[in-house]
Design an enzyme around this catalytic site. Structure first.
Site, PDB file in Angstrom:
ATOM      1  N   GLY A 125      -6.230   4.200  -6.476  1.00 15.37           N
ATOM      2  CA  GLY A 125      -6.867   4.674  -8.056  1.00 15.37           C
ATOM      3  C   GLY A 125      -6.169   5.898  -8.415  1.00 15.37           C
ATOM      4  O   GLY A 125      -6.684   6.531  -9.376  1.00 15.37           O
ATOM      5  N   TRP A 126      -4.979   6.226  -7.842  1.00 14.31           N
ATOM      6  CA  TRP A 126      -4.272   7.651  -8.492  1.00 14.31           C
ATOM      7  C   TRP A 126      -3.260   7.085  -9.612  1.00 14.31           C
ATOM      8  O   TRP A 126      -2.874   5.895  -9.659  1.00 14.31           O
ATOM      9  CB  TRP A 126      -3.596   8.210  -7.290  1.00 14.31           C
ATOM     10  CG  TRP A 126      -4.428   8.607  -6.325  1.00 14.31           C
ATOM     11  CD1 TRP A 126      -5.816   9.020  -6.571  1.00 14.31           C
ATOM     12  CD2 TRP A 126      -4.189   8.437  -4.996  1.00 14.31           C
ATOM     13  NE1 TRP A 126      -6.491   9.641  -5.337  1.00 14.31           N
ATOM     14  CE2 TRP A 126      -5.626   9.120  -4.122  1.00 14.31           C
ATOM     15  CE3 TRP A 126      -3.232   8.131  -4.038  1.00 14.31           C
ATOM     16  CZ2 TRP A 126      -5.498   9.271  -2.852  1.00 14.31           C
ATOM     17  CZ3 TRP A 126      -3.431   8.485  -2.596  1.00 14.31           C
ATOM     18  CH2 TRP A 126      -4.768   8.752  -2.178  1.00 14.31           C
TER      19      TRP A 126
ATOM     20  N   ASP B  31     -10.541   4.751  -0.529  1.00  8.53           N
ATOM     21  CA  ASP B  31     -11.206   3.738   0.373  1.00  8.53           C
ATOM     22  C   ASP B  31     -12.515   3.939   0.230  1.00  8.53           C
ATOM     23  O   ASP B  31     -13.292   5.137   0.154  1.00  8.53           O
ATOM     24  CB  ASP B  31     -10.917   4.063   1.936  1.00  8.53           C
ATOM     25  CG  ASP B  31      -9.376   3.960   1.963  1.00  8.53           C
ATOM     26  OD1 ASP B  31      -8.613   4.057   1.031  1.00  8.53           O
ATOM     27  OD2 ASP B  31      -8.816   3.699   2.889  1.00  8.53           O
TER      28      ASP B  31
ATOM     29  N   ASP C 209       0.904  -1.138  -0.136  1.00  7.22           N
ATOM     30  CA  ASP C 209       0.128   0.034   0.108  1.00  7.22           C
ATOM     31  C   ASP C 209       0.856   1.409   0.091  1.00  7.22           C
ATOM     32  O   ASP C 209       1.606   1.653   0.900  1.00  7.22           O
ATOM     33  CB  ASP C 209      -0.919  -0.109   1.111  1.00  7.22           C
ATOM     34  CG  ASP C 209      -1.831   0.872   1.462  1.00  7.22           C
ATOM     35  OD1 ASP C 209      -1.877   1.986   0.555  1.00  7.22           O
ATOM     36  OD2 ASP C 209      -2.506   1.222   2.218  1.00  7.22           O
TER      37      ASP C 209
HETATM   38  C1  GLA Z   1      -5.184   2.608   3.204  1.00  5.39           C
HETATM   39  C2  GLA Z   1      -6.060   1.549   2.283  1.00  5.39           C
HETATM   40  C3  GLA Z   1      -7.150   0.803   3.029  1.00  5.39           C
HETATM   41  C4  GLA Z   1      -6.206   0.142   4.567  1.00  5.39           C
HETATM   42  C5  GLA Z   1      -5.463   1.203   5.146  1.00  5.39           C
HETATM   43  C6  GLA Z   1      -4.478   0.618   6.258  1.00  5.39           C
HETATM   44  O1  GLA Z   1      -6.256   3.585   3.811  1.00  5.39           O
HETATM   45  O2  GLA Z   1      -6.694   2.241   1.402  1.00  5.39           O
HETATM   46  O3  GLA Z   1      -7.595  -0.144   2.355  1.00  5.39           O
HETATM   47  O4  GLA Z   1      -5.469  -0.863   4.006  1.00  5.39           O
HETATM   48  O5  GLA Z   1      -4.763   2.105   4.411  1.00  5.39           O
HETATM   49  O6  GLA Z   1      -3.852   1.535   6.923  1.00  5.39           O
END
Ligand code: GLA
Length: 378
Positions: free
Chosen positions: A159-160, A180, A120
């Site tokens: 999605g960026w 999210d 992530d």
């Molecule tokens: C981002 C992601 C979420 C989750 C959190 C965890 O916001 O988009 O799906 O994984 O981090 O901190």
């Protein structure tokens, strides 16, 4: 298909929750319906703060027997285990990331028997260029491959930077197409100026069909079915059973990964019936692996469709409005199908509705998606 800890628990996770979830997936029939992955999201790490100052290790207060124990446990039940990290010094929730340690971390995940990695960059690389993003995701993808273990690789970047255009080329198997999700079907604007609701996410995916396919999927984010506005982490006030069904139907026909986000203890009978609808799941798991296109957009009345491997078509008649509507599917005009007679099946009623000539008309409730499979009637 599987489950992920984030949408309900946030980082309030531990070994018991994961073990109970695995057991529950078996006893509830979710595993046998196809939900195989149990993905531990952010919050398994011991330290908050920069990787430069801390090692990446599991929090033994939360996970006393470690992650390998859980992977072994999942495997013994015919399931798979996922883990979370990111290319930054810290992750989104502020825990140590993998920056500069990609090879060692990939090796460690592989030695634990992990089968899925959500990697992530949404927070650490929000301003990063495509070039930098390709580099950091590519580094981890290669590190995973060098580990020798097949690990599904989720390149999560909210999605960026048009990640759908280049995600596949850096070895990603899925990528989020939006920010999210919140536990809402249709919140006016973006909740808190950031979150996407179900309809926002559907809109975001229109036109991205060509980028999704076998082994490289547009990810519409984890499911909100069963949260009912009670998530410990996500904002949102919940949705009705009809809206949760529509959410599930659309994620399925759009071939998004299906990752349950609720606590399994809190699922109602309706939630379970939704998540286990075999005929809807079959659209998601169809061998052609296509994402449905939007063929008709008549304001709030929209029709999505896609061909299936057996020659039939899946269709969603989506009513986004606040009122019941009569929707018409014109087989030839809307979908350009060559069939003279068309057999129609309803996937929520589990019923063949008969054979039709030019069109099929249905009453569709507010926020409902009528889900059909149609095939040649000859
Ligand atoms: C981002 C992601 C979420 C989750 C959190 C965890 O916001 O988009 O799906 O994984 O981090 O901190």
């Amino acid at each position: 298909m599987g489950w992920s800890s984030w949408n309900y628990y946030g980082d309030r996770i531990n070994e018991k929750i994961i073990i109970d979830t695995i057991d529950n997936m078996v006893s509830s029939g979710l595993r046998d319906a196809g939900y195989i992955y149990v993905n531990i999201d952010d919050g398994w790490q011991k330290y908050k703060g920069s990787r430069a100052d801390h090692p990446l290790v599991f929090d033994e207060k939360k996970f006393p027997r470690g992650i390998k124990y859980l992977a072994d446990y999942a495997h013994a039940k015919g399931m798979k285990l996922g883990i979370y990290s990111g290319p930054g010094n810290t992750t989104c929730a502020g825990y140590t990331g993998s920056q500069g340690n990609e090879k060692a971390d990939a090796k460690m995940f592989a030695s634990w028997g992990v089968d899925h990695l959500k990697y992530d960059s949404c927070c650490s690389h929000q301003q990063a260029s495509q070039k930098v993003l390709k580099q950091v995701f590519g580094d981890m993808s290669q590190a995973l491959q060098a580990s020798g273990r097949p690990v599904v690789f989720h390149a999560c970047h909210c999605g960026w930077q048009n990640i759908w255009q280049w995600g596949n080329s850096v070895g990603a198997n899925q990528w989020r197409i939006g920010q999210d999700i919140s536990d809402d079907f249709n919140y006016p604007g973006n909740r808190e100026g950031y979150y996407f609701d179900v309809l926002d996410m559907i809109d975001r995916g229109v036109g991205l069909e060509q980028y999704s396919g076998k082994g490289h999927w547009n990810d519409y984010d984890m499911l909100i079915i069963g949260l009912h506005g009670h998530s410990k982490e996500l904002v949102g006030t919940g949705a009705s059973d009809t809206e949760y069904r529509t959410h599930f139907s659309m994620w399925s026909i759009l071939s998004s990964p299906l990752l349950i986000g609720a606590s399994l203890d809190n699922l109602t009978k309706e939630d379970l019936d939704t998540l286990k609808n075999k005929e809807i799941i079959a659209l998601n798991q169809d061998a052609l692996g296509l994402q449905a296109k939007r063929y008709v957009s008549n304001g709030d009345l929209q029709i999505f469709a896609k061909p299936l491997a057996d020659g039939s078509w899946a269709v969603a008649l989506l009513n986004r409005s606040g009122q019941t509507a009569h929707m018409t599917l014109n087989f030839h005009q809307d979908l350009d199908l060559p069939w003279t007679k068309v057999m129609v099946r309803d996937l929520w009623q589990h019923k063949d509705l008969g054979t039709f000539g030019d069109s099929y008309q249905a009453e569709v409730q507010s926020h409902e998606a009528k889900m059909l499979v149609i095939r040649s009637g000859w």
